[in-house]
Scaffold this motif. Structure first.
Motif, PDB file in Angstrom:
ATOM      1  N   PHE A 117       7.830   1.714   5.321  1.00  0.00           N
ATOM      2  CA  PHE A 117       8.928   2.474   4.739  1.00  0.00           C
ATOM      3  C   PHE A 117       8.397   3.874   4.468  1.00  0.00           C
ATOM      4  O   PHE A 117       7.348   4.027   3.834  1.00  0.00           O
ATOM      5  CB  PHE A 117       9.388   1.802   3.443  1.00  0.00           C
ATOM      6  N   ILE A 118       9.077   4.887   4.967  1.00  0.00           N
ATOM      7  CA  ILE A 118       8.589   6.264   4.868  1.00  0.00           C
ATOM      8  C   ILE A 118       9.609   7.126   4.136  1.00  0.00           C
ATOM      9  O   ILE A 118      10.816   7.051   4.414  1.00  0.00           O
ATOM     10  CB  ILE A 118       8.325   6.842   6.272  1.00  0.00           C
ATOM     11  N   LEU A 119       9.115   7.914   3.212  1.00  0.00           N
ATOM     12  CA  LEU A 119       9.963   8.858   2.477  1.00  0.00           C
ATOM     13  C   LEU A 119       9.601  10.266   2.947  1.00  0.00           C
ATOM     14  O   LEU A 119       8.423  10.617   2.985  1.00  0.00           O
ATOM     15  CB  LEU A 119       9.720   8.727   0.967  1.00  0.00           C
TER      16      LEU A 119
ATOM     17  N   GLU B 269       4.079   7.310   2.747  1.00  0.00           N
ATOM     18  CA  GLU B 269       4.151   6.070   3.495  1.00  0.00           C
ATOM     19  C   GLU B 269       3.890   4.852   2.616  1.00  0.00           C
ATOM     20  O   GLU B 269       3.084   4.891   1.691  1.00  0.00           O
ATOM     21  CB  GLU B 269       3.149   6.095   4.648  1.00  0.00           C
ATOM     22  N   CYS B 270       4.591   3.791   2.939  1.00  0.00           N
ATOM     23  CA  CYS B 270       4.461   2.536   2.206  1.00  0.00           C
ATOM     24  C   CYS B 270       4.405   1.411   3.233  1.00  0.00           C
ATOM     25  O   CYS B 270       5.234   1.371   4.150  1.00  0.00           O
ATOM     26  CB  CYS B 270       5.667   2.358   1.291  1.00  0.00           C
ATOM     27  N   THR B 271       3.431   0.537   3.105  1.00  0.00           N
ATOM     28  CA  THR B 271       3.371  -0.621   4.001  1.00  0.00           C
ATOM     29  C   THR B 271       3.146  -1.886   3.188  1.00  0.00           C
ATOM     30  O   THR B 271       2.467  -1.870   2.162  1.00  0.00           O
ATOM     31  CB  THR B 271       2.262  -0.497   5.056  1.00  0.00           C
ATOM     32  N   VAL B 272       3.725  -2.947   3.660  1.00  0.00           N
ATOM     33  CA  VAL B 272       3.617  -4.240   2.994  1.00  0.00           C
ATOM     34  C   VAL B 272       2.923  -5.214   3.936  1.00  0.00           C
ATOM     35  O   VAL B 272       3.196  -5.221   5.141  1.00  0.00           O
ATOM     36  CB  VAL B 272       5.020  -4.777   2.615  1.00  0.00           C
ATOM     37  N   GLU B 273       2.046  -6.011   3.392  1.00  0.00           N
ATOM     38  CA  GLU B 273       1.345  -7.030   4.173  1.00  0.00           C
ATOM     39  C   GLU B 273       1.631  -8.416   3.618  1.00  0.00           C
ATOM     40  O   GLU B 273       1.853  -8.584   2.420  1.00  0.00           O
ATOM     41  CB  GLU B 273      -0.168  -6.771   4.142  1.00  0.00           C
ATOM     42  N   GLY B 274       1.616  -9.397   4.481  1.00  0.00           N
ATOM     43  CA  GLY B 274       1.701 -10.780   4.032  1.00  0.00           C
ATOM     44  C   GLY B 274       3.095 -11.321   3.850  1.00  0.00           C
ATOM     45  O   GLY B 274       3.261 -12.414   3.292  1.00  0.00           O
ATOM     46  N   THR B 275       4.100 -10.596   4.310  1.00  0.00           N
ATOM     47  CA  THR B 275       5.464 -11.088   4.215  1.00  0.00           C
ATOM     48  C   THR B 275       6.251 -10.511   5.387  1.00  0.00           C
ATOM     49  O   THR B 275       5.823  -9.542   6.012  1.00  0.00           O
ATOM     50  CB  THR B 275       6.115 -10.704   2.880  1.00  0.00           C
ATOM     51  N   SER B 276       7.385 -11.086   5.670  1.00  0.00           N
ATOM     52  CA  SER B 276       8.197 -10.548   6.763  1.00  0.00           C
ATOM     53  C   SER B 276       9.620 -10.323   6.266  1.00  0.00           C
ATOM     54  O   SER B 276      10.100 -11.002   5.354  1.00  0.00           O
ATOM     55  CB  SER B 276       8.190 -11.502   7.966  1.00  0.00           C
TER      56      SER B 276
ATOM     57  N   HIS C 125       0.836  -1.186   0.000  1.00  0.00           N
ATOM     58  CA  HIS C 125       0.000   0.000   0.000  1.00  0.00           C
ATOM     59  C   HIS C 125       0.871   1.237   0.000  1.00  0.00           C
ATOM     60  O   HIS C 125       1.917   1.275   0.666  1.00  0.00           O
ATOM     61  CB  HIS C 125      -0.891   0.033   1.255  1.00  0.00           C
ATOM     62  N   GLN C 126       0.422   2.250  -0.716  1.00  0.00           N
ATOM     63  CA  GLN C 126       1.083   3.540  -0.679  1.00  0.00           C
ATOM     64  C   GLN C 126       0.028   4.617  -0.516  1.00  0.00           C
ATOM     65  O   GLN C 126      -1.034   4.533  -1.122  1.00  0.00           O
ATOM     66  CB  GLN C 126       1.815   3.811  -2.002  1.00  0.00           C
ATOM     67  N   TRP C 127       0.343   5.622   0.244  1.00  0.00           N
ATOM     68  CA  TRP C 127      -0.548   6.771   0.326  1.00  0.00           C
ATOM     69  C   TRP C 127       0.228   8.032   0.660  1.00  0.00           C
ATOM     70  O   TRP C 127       1.308   7.959   1.224  1.00  0.00           O
ATOM     71  CB  TRP C 127      -1.689   6.543   1.320  1.00  0.00           C
ATOM     72  N   PRO C 128      -0.300   9.170   0.203  1.00  0.00           N
ATOM     73  CA  PRO C 128      -1.526   9.274  -0.574  1.00  0.00           C
ATOM     74  C   PRO C 128      -1.297   8.877  -2.037  1.00  0.00           C
ATOM     75  O   PRO C 128      -0.167   8.695  -2.450  1.00  0.00           O
ATOM     76  CB  PRO C 128      -1.862  10.753  -0.453  1.00  0.00           C
ATOM     77  N   ALA C 129      -2.361   8.788  -2.801  1.00  0.00           N
ATOM     78  CA  ALA C 129      -2.245   8.443  -4.212  1.00  0.00           C
ATOM     79  C   ALA C 129      -1.766   9.641  -5.024  1.00  0.00           C
ATOM     80  O   ALA C 129      -0.997   9.498  -5.968  1.00  0.00           O
ATOM     81  CB  ALA C 129      -3.587   7.944  -4.757  1.00  0.00           C
TER      82      ALA C 129
ATOM     83  N   GLY D 232       4.269  -0.904  -5.565  1.00  0.00           N
ATOM     84  CA  GLY D 232       3.015  -0.355  -5.082  1.00  0.00           C
ATOM     85  C   GLY D 232       2.354   0.493  -6.152  1.00  0.00           C
ATOM     86  O   GLY D 232       2.930   0.708  -7.220  1.00  0.00           O
ATOM     87  N   PRO D 233       1.159   1.022  -5.865  1.00  0.00           N
ATOM     88  CA  PRO D 233       0.404   1.788  -6.864  1.00  0.00           C
ATOM     89  C   PRO D 233       1.003   3.166  -7.148  1.00  0.00           C
ATOM     90  O   PRO D 233       0.652   3.798  -8.136  1.00  0.00           O
ATOM     91  CB  PRO D 233      -0.988   1.900  -6.244  1.00  0.00           C
ATOM     92  N   GLY D 234       1.888   3.636  -6.278  1.00  0.00           N
ATOM     93  CA  GLY D 234       2.563   4.907  -6.530  1.00  0.00           C
ATOM     94  C   GLY D 234       1.849   6.118  -5.956  1.00  0.00           C
ATOM     95  O   GLY D 234       0.643   6.098  -5.700  1.00  0.00           O
TER      96      GLY D 234
END
Lengths: 113, 110
Positions: free
Chosen positions: A74-76, A22-29, A5-9, A105-107
């Protein structure tokens, strides 16, 4: 399944203002995480990558910074945006060695005015 | 560090073939190929590893010449859905760090 996921779009910011993407990833470690920037009609420029919490490697020092406060976050950031910071910001993740594919991610489309 | 892609743009008719090249000035550990549609995120196509292998699925294949530090993407009997910008991403030292080329814009017309 894994998702990113990335936001905002989209984001429109004045020159000199701060930035936080902000960027977050789900389903993996313990993923490898990446920030790329793509200027209009151009290629992907690697900005930062991280192989673990608190481990950030910078490719483009300029006025941007990145942080990884949690395993899958992960934050930019920027304290003061420049006109040249406009572009399409993409977060990506991969696992394991480099020969594994990257998932993007969708960017976030950032316009600095 | 950034690989060089050629050509910059290609216009094809449906059913025609195309080759996109990617070359690096550094020894490569792996080469990744992605396709990006306008306004969307890049989507993975394939990875080629050090060792000079060749891969393919459907009518898209690629080769990796380790000695020449080059990779080529082959699109056979192109379809309208192949349109987009193709990027190669190169990994130099297996440090999970990638550099992408500037892209090749492919336009397939009916």
């Amino acid at each position: 399944s894994q998702t990113i996921h990335q936001w905002p779009a989209t984001l429109v910011q004045p020159v000199g203002s701060p930035l936080s993407l902000e960027c977050t990833v789900e389903g993996t470690s313990n993923p490898n995480l990446y920030w790329y920037r793509q200027a209009a009609g151009r290629g992907l420029q690697l900005l930062f990558y991280s192989v673990g919490i608190g481990q950030i490697s910078s490719e483009v020092p300029q006025n941007l910074s990145a942080s990884r406060p949690q395993d899958r976050q992960f934050i930019l950031s920027s304290k003061k945006l420049l006109l040249s910071d406009s572009g399409f910001y993409l977060c990506a993740w991969s696992v394991g060695e480099g020969y594994n594919e990257q998932f993007f991610g969708p960017g976030t489309r950032l316009t600095v005015l | 560090q950034q690989p060089v892609q050629s050509p910059q743009a290609v216009i094809l008719r449906e059913g025609e073939d195309a080759v996109i090249n990617c070359s690096s000035s550094k020894a490569l550990y792996s080469v990744h190929w992605y396709r990006q549609k306008h306004g969307e995120a890049p989507v993975f196509l394939m990875i080629l590893l050090k060792g000079g292998e060749q891969k393919g699925h459907d009518k898209i294949s690629a080769s990796f010449n380790e000695k020449k530090q080059q990779s080529s993407l082959y699109l056979t009997a192109s379809q309208l859905s192949y349109s987009g910008t193709y990027f190669c991403g190169t990994e130099i030292n297996n440090f999970n760090k990638f550099y992408f080329g500037s892209g090749t814009k492919l336009n397939v017309k009916p």
